[in-house]
Design an enzyme around this catalytic site. Structure first.
Site, PDB file in Angstrom:
ATOM      1  N   GLY A  11     114.756  42.992  31.765  1.00 40.00           N
ATOM      2  CA  GLY A  11     115.168  44.709  31.444  1.00 40.00           C
ATOM      3  C   GLY A  11     115.884  44.613  30.089  1.00 40.00           C
ATOM      4  N   GLY A 113     115.916  35.349  35.479  1.00 41.72           N
ATOM      5  CA  GLY A 113     114.386  35.049  35.456  1.00 41.72           C
ATOM      6  C   GLY A 113     114.114  34.420  34.047  1.00 41.72           C
ATOM      7  N   ILE A 135     123.063  43.372  31.680  1.00 45.39           N
ATOM      8  CA  ILE A 135     124.229  44.252  32.148  1.00 45.39           C
ATOM      9  C   ILE A 135     124.840  43.918  33.218  1.00 45.39           C
ATOM     10  CG2 ILE A 135     123.183  46.368  30.884  1.00 45.39           C
ATOM     11  CD1 ILE A 135     122.394  47.347  33.967  1.00 45.39           C
ATOM     12  N   ASP A 136     124.327  42.983  34.012  1.00 45.80           N
ATOM     13  CA  ASP A 136     125.082  42.584  35.315  1.00 45.80           C
ATOM     14  C   ASP A 136     125.957  41.479  35.178  1.00 45.80           C
ATOM     15  OD1 ASP A 136     123.160  44.284  37.288  1.00 45.80           O
ATOM     16  OD2 ASP A 136     121.566  42.682  36.850  1.00 45.80           O
ATOM     17  N   ARG A 171     135.720  67.314  46.581  1.00 43.98           N
ATOM     18  CA  ARG A 171     134.765  66.563  47.265  1.00 43.98           C
ATOM     19  C   ARG A 171     134.757  65.165  47.240  1.00 43.98           C
ATOM     20  NH1 ARG A 171     130.663  70.512  44.555  1.00 43.98           N
ATOM     21  NH2 ARG A 171     130.153  72.143  46.267  1.00 43.98           N
ATOM     22  N   MET A 178     124.439  50.168  38.561  1.00 44.58           N
ATOM     23  CA  MET A 178     123.470  49.080  38.617  1.00 44.58           C
ATOM     24  C   MET A 178     124.276  47.831  39.180  1.00 44.58           C
ATOM     25  SD  MET A 178     120.688  49.670  35.873  1.00 44.58           S
ATOM     26  CE  MET A 178     119.180  50.846  36.057  1.00 44.58           C
ATOM     27  N   GLU A 231     124.251  49.149  43.656  1.00 45.88           N
ATOM     28  CA  GLU A 231     123.011  49.544  44.391  1.00 45.88           C
ATOM     29  C   GLU A 231     122.524  48.406  45.419  1.00 45.88           C
ATOM     30  OE1 GLU A 231     119.747  49.699  41.326  1.00 45.88           O
ATOM     31  OE2 GLU A 231     120.590  47.942  40.382  1.00 45.88           O
ATOM     32  N   ARG A 275     128.576  64.014  47.848  1.00 46.68           N
ATOM     33  CA  ARG A 275     127.665  64.302  46.773  1.00 46.68           C
ATOM     34  C   ARG A 275     127.254  62.738  46.223  1.00 46.68           C
ATOM     35  NH1 ARG A 275     126.838  69.384  44.817  1.00 46.68           N
ATOM     36  NH2 ARG A 275     127.204  70.875  46.764  1.00 46.68           N
ATOM     37  N   GLN A 283     122.621  53.447  32.232  1.00 45.65           N
ATOM     38  CA  GLN A 283     123.341  52.465  31.966  1.00 45.65           C
ATOM     39  C   GLN A 283     122.872  51.585  30.895  1.00 45.65           C
ATOM     40  OE1 GLN A 283     125.438  51.375  36.135  1.00 45.65           O
ATOM     41  NE2 GLN A 283     123.618  52.864  36.416  1.00 45.65           N
TER      42      GLN A 283
END
Length: 357
Positions: A11, A113, A135-136, A171, A178, A231, A275, A283
């Site tokens: 990515g 990977g 980014i992880d 709300r 991610m 996610e 919402r 991101q």
């Protein structure tokens, strides 16, 4: 003459170009005109299919602040690397193209990977040096990967913006950040953005506990709540499932993502309108932040120094704010998950943030 190939795999994220620049500029400083750099296009795909070009010094100018990657990238699953497709022996082709370019070293920028494949190529006899990109922030052996802080800044900005509309309308908002397998990005963005609930893959949630938090906030006169959801967040029931059962359950789920599932269940339990905001690939985009620009420069320069010293088979890593080489064999196949008792989680719990458990 020193010949070095560079590729970016997996990515995209902020800082890839800054890292490429760090490698190239240091090589030119060290070797002058006695170095040739070959840009391999679209990751391992380019190495497999012979898609590359000789770069010039001008190619590396003006890219420090540019997002994405000037070399292009693609995902080539490690589990398929030794599987022939369309009569293509991928490993053989990569080795042959390495030799065709006359490379002394291959510099690879990527995540988990990518590092599995990089280690495989190293074991196959290629001289490899890698840089940890994602980014992880889940690459084992380094305290920080480049791209993480930039993505964290963007995710935090989203939560900041949601706060104003959530406050105005009273709300409950879910922001999906991610992170499929680990929750570093959501943990940091959630804390920085002042989320009331943070859900991580490492800490299975109880939907009733989430409802209790929202109801208690409402009883205390707080009309809104912000839930930061990775996610890859899972419920306690899902965490007990076997892998195949879990995959089947998620495949049959009538929602675009877990955040919408949580929104429906919470709405039913609390009576609130909930919402969902999913910033998604937003991101990954844009310019790297100042922290990443510095980190990428340090990583790139360190990779070039390893090449100068003929030290191959290493990933450059950040440990205790020092750049150190880590053997690829120690990195490949390992995932750096969020420890459930890490300082960040303990601090978050101390100020009243719930993790849904």
């Amino acid at each position: 003459m020193k010949r070095v190939g560079i590729l970016t795999s997996g990515g995209d994220c902020q800082g890839l170009n800054a890292s490429i620049r760090g490698v190239a500029k240091t090589l030119y400083e060290e070797f002058g005109d006695e170095v040739e750099i070959y840009g391999i296009q679209n990751g391992y795909y380019g190495l497999i299919h012979g898609k590359y070009k000789k770069m010039t010094k001008s190619d590396f100018s003006g890219i420090l602040t540019v997002g994405g990657t000037i070399l292009g990238t693609s995902r080539q699953p490690f589990k398929m690397m030794r599987v022939e497709e369309d009569n293509v022996d991928k490993v053989k082709n990569m080795k042959d193209n390495y030799k065709k370019m006359g490379l002394d070293c291959l510099v690879i920028l990527g995540g988990n990977g990518t590092h599995k494949s990089a280690n495989m190529l190293s074991e196959e006899g290629l001289n490899v040096v890698t840089l940890p990109k994602t980014i992880d922030n889940d690459v084992w052996g380094t305290d920080m990967t480049f791209g993480f802080q930039s993505a964290c800044d963007l995710a935090t900005q989203v939560i900041d913006c949601i706060h104003t509309t959530a406050t105005s309308h009273g709300r409950v908002f879910i922001v999906e950040v991610m992170g499929h397998k680990v929750g570093w990005l959501n943990l940091y963005a959630g804390i920085a953005g002042g989320a009331d609930i943070i859900l991580l893959p490492e800490i299975p949630y109880d939907i009733d506990k989430l409802a209790d938090v929202i109801n208690k906030r409402e009883a205390a006169g707080k009309s809104f709540s912000i839930i930061a959801v990775a996610e890859g967040a899972v419920s306690k029931e899902e965490a007990k499932m076997k892998k195949k059962e879990f995959k089947a359950e998620r495949a049959a789920m009538p929602y675009p993502s877990v955040s919408y599932k949580i929104a429906k269940e919470l709405g039913d339990k609390t009576g609130h309108e909930i919402r969902v905001t999913v910033p998604g690939h937003f991101q990954r985009g844009g310019s790297p932040c100042s922290y990443d620009r510095v980190l990428c420069t340090r990583f790139g320069a360190a990779a070039a120094r390893l090449i100068k010293n003929n030290q191959y088979g290493y990933m450059v890593a950040l440990q205790n704010n020092k750049i150190v080489p880590v053997p690829l064999g120690e990195v490949a196949g390992k995932l750096k998950k969020v420890p459930v008792d890490c300082d960040e989680i303990l601090a978050a719990r101390s100020i009243g943030i719930s993790f849904g458990d």
